[in-house]
Design an enzyme around this catalytic site. Structure first.
Site, PDB file in Angstrom:
ATOM      1  N   ASP A  14       0.882  -1.167   0.000  1.00 19.43           N
ATOM      2  CA  ASP A  14       0.000   0.000   0.000  1.00 19.43           C
ATOM      3  C   ASP A  14       0.922   1.220   0.000  1.00 19.43           C
ATOM      4  O   ASP A  14       2.126   1.105   0.300  1.00 19.43           O
ATOM      5  CB  ASP A  14      -0.872  -0.042   1.270  1.00 19.43           C
ATOM      6  CG  ASP A  14      -1.664   1.231   1.476  1.00 19.43           C
ATOM      7  OD1 ASP A  14      -2.281   1.708   0.512  1.00 19.43           O
ATOM      8  OD2 ASP A  14      -1.659   1.751   2.616  1.00 19.43           O
ATOM      9  N   ASP A  16      -0.173   5.058   0.952  1.00 22.45           N
ATOM     10  CA  ASP A  16      -0.422   6.047   2.014  1.00 22.45           C
ATOM     11  C   ASP A  16      -0.311   5.410   3.395  1.00 22.45           C
ATOM     12  O   ASP A  16      -1.057   4.484   3.714  1.00 22.45           O
ATOM     13  CB  ASP A  16      -1.833   6.642   1.855  1.00 22.45           C
ATOM     14  CG  ASP A  16      -1.995   7.429   0.562  1.00 22.45           C
ATOM     15  OD1 ASP A  16      -1.161   8.302   0.313  1.00 22.45           O
ATOM     16  OD2 ASP A  16      -2.955   7.173  -0.173  1.00 22.45           O
ATOM     17  N   ILE A  52      -9.885   3.712   2.422  1.00 26.00           N
ATOM     18  CA  ILE A  52     -11.192   3.838   1.755  1.00 26.00           C
ATOM     19  C   ILE A  52     -11.098   4.936   0.687  1.00 26.00           C
ATOM     20  O   ILE A  52     -10.508   5.990   0.943  1.00 26.00           O
ATOM     21  CB  ILE A  52     -12.294   4.206   2.788  1.00 26.00           C
ATOM     22  CG1 ILE A  52     -12.315   3.193   3.944  1.00 26.00           C
ATOM     23  CG2 ILE A  52     -13.656   4.325   2.120  1.00 26.00           C
ATOM     24  CD1 ILE A  52     -12.731   1.790   3.582  1.00 26.00           C
TER      25      ILE A  52
HETATM   26  C1  G6P Z   1      -5.761   5.899   0.205  1.00 21.70           C
HETATM   27  C2  G6P Z   1      -5.887   6.510   1.568  1.00 21.70           C
HETATM   28  C3  G6P Z   1      -7.276   7.024   1.814  1.00 21.70           C
HETATM   29  C4  G6P Z   1      -7.740   7.912   0.665  1.00 21.70           C
HETATM   30  C5  G6P Z   1      -7.711   7.126  -0.625  1.00 21.70           C
HETATM   31  C6  G6P Z   1      -8.157   7.949  -1.832  1.00 21.70           C
HETATM   32  O1  G6P Z   1      -6.294   4.646   0.229  1.00 21.70           O
HETATM   33  O2  G6P Z   1      -5.549   5.568   2.556  1.00 21.70           O
HETATM   34  O3  G6P Z   1      -7.259   7.749   3.029  1.00 21.70           O
HETATM   35  O4  G6P Z   1      -9.050   8.385   0.890  1.00 21.70           O
HETATM   36  O5  G6P Z   1      -6.382   6.679  -0.838  1.00 21.70           O
HETATM   37  O6  G6P Z   1      -7.211   8.941  -2.103  1.00 21.70           O
HETATM   38  P1  G6P Z   1      -7.385  10.089  -3.169  1.00 21.70           P
HETATM   39  O7  G6P Z   1      -6.006  10.659  -3.288  1.00 21.70           O
HETATM   40  O8  G6P Z   1      -7.858   9.454  -4.437  1.00 21.70           O
HETATM   41  O9  G6P Z   1      -8.390  11.045  -2.630  1.00 21.70           O
HETATM   42 MG    MG Z   2      -2.685   3.122   3.700  1.00 13.04          MG
END
Ligand code: G6P
Ligand code: MG
Length: 216
Positions: A14, A16, A52
């Protein structure tokens, strides 16, 4: 080969909260957005949003609001959050890699394993570029390549299939409850990053990638 990596043919990370601390920036951007809507937002609630996707996270936040929102209003709020998030990450550089991240990727490479990235973020490629590590992955699955986000297994299954490795031969690495659930639903082994009391479904948990090459 490193003992942790021995059972696997691929490791799927993953982004983030695992490779870089963008989880913090998502938190700050959602908190500001939630508060403009009169919704209380704290670290405990944020834990449910990790992993999410953008609209799914917004729906969870707005569920605590008494107001009804049109689709257009929701899209505008999601855009507002993303503009703030993009502003927060705009100065990111390789110095924002979490401790041990590059060493973990290099250990996988040295062990001859395939390396994948599974992030539901629409900003994933931009973040990888700012960190200077795009070339370290054999395949990246981002929001554009999947229909269902975590905890659905689709994203990890897509990564495994593009890497040409069976899910049972993959180690998934995740900091989010939804992400660990996605890995397990895909039939992979889950290495959690964070707190074992939170990531209860993970097969093992380490505090960060700086512990990645320790013997499990
Ligand atoms: C990752 C993070 C989430 C975030 C999602 C969408 O999974 O853990 O916290 O909401 O990405 O990210 P974005 O950059 O598309 O808004
Ligand atoms: Mg993450």
């Amino acid at each position: 080969m490193n003992a942790r990596l021995k059972p696997y043919k691929a490791v799927i990370f993953d982004l983030d909260g695992v490779i870089t601390d963008t989880a913090r920036y998502h938190y700050l951007a959602w908190k500001r957005l939630a508060e403009t809507q009169g919704v209380h937002f704290d670290e405990a609630f944020n834990e449910h949003l990790k992993g999410i996707d953008r609209m799914g996270s917004l729906e969870l936040i707005l569920a605590s609001s008494p107001r009804a929102y049109t689709v257009e209003q929701k899209l505008a709020l999601a855009d507002e959050k993303n503009r703030h998030y993009v502003e927060l990450i705009s100065t990111m550089s390789p110095s924002d890699l979490l401790p041990g991240a590059v060493q973990a990727l290099d250990a996988c490479r040295a062990a001859g394993l395939k390396i994948g990235l599974a992030s539901v973020s629409k900003n994933a490629f931009a973040v990888l570029d700012m960190l200077g590590i795009t070339g370290k992955f054999d395949y990246v699955v981002d929001a554009a390549k999947i229909a269902k986000g975590k905890p659905d297994p689709e994203i990890f299954l897509k990564a495994a299939s593009e890497l040409g490795v069976s899910p049972a031969d993959c180690l998934g690495v995740e900091d989010a409850v939804a992400g660990v659930a996605s890995i397990k639903a895909a039939g992979m082994t889950a290495l959690g990053i964070g707190d074992p009391a939170v990531l209860t479904q993970a097969d093992s948990v380490i505090p960060g990638l700086d512990h990645f090459t320790e013997t499990p």
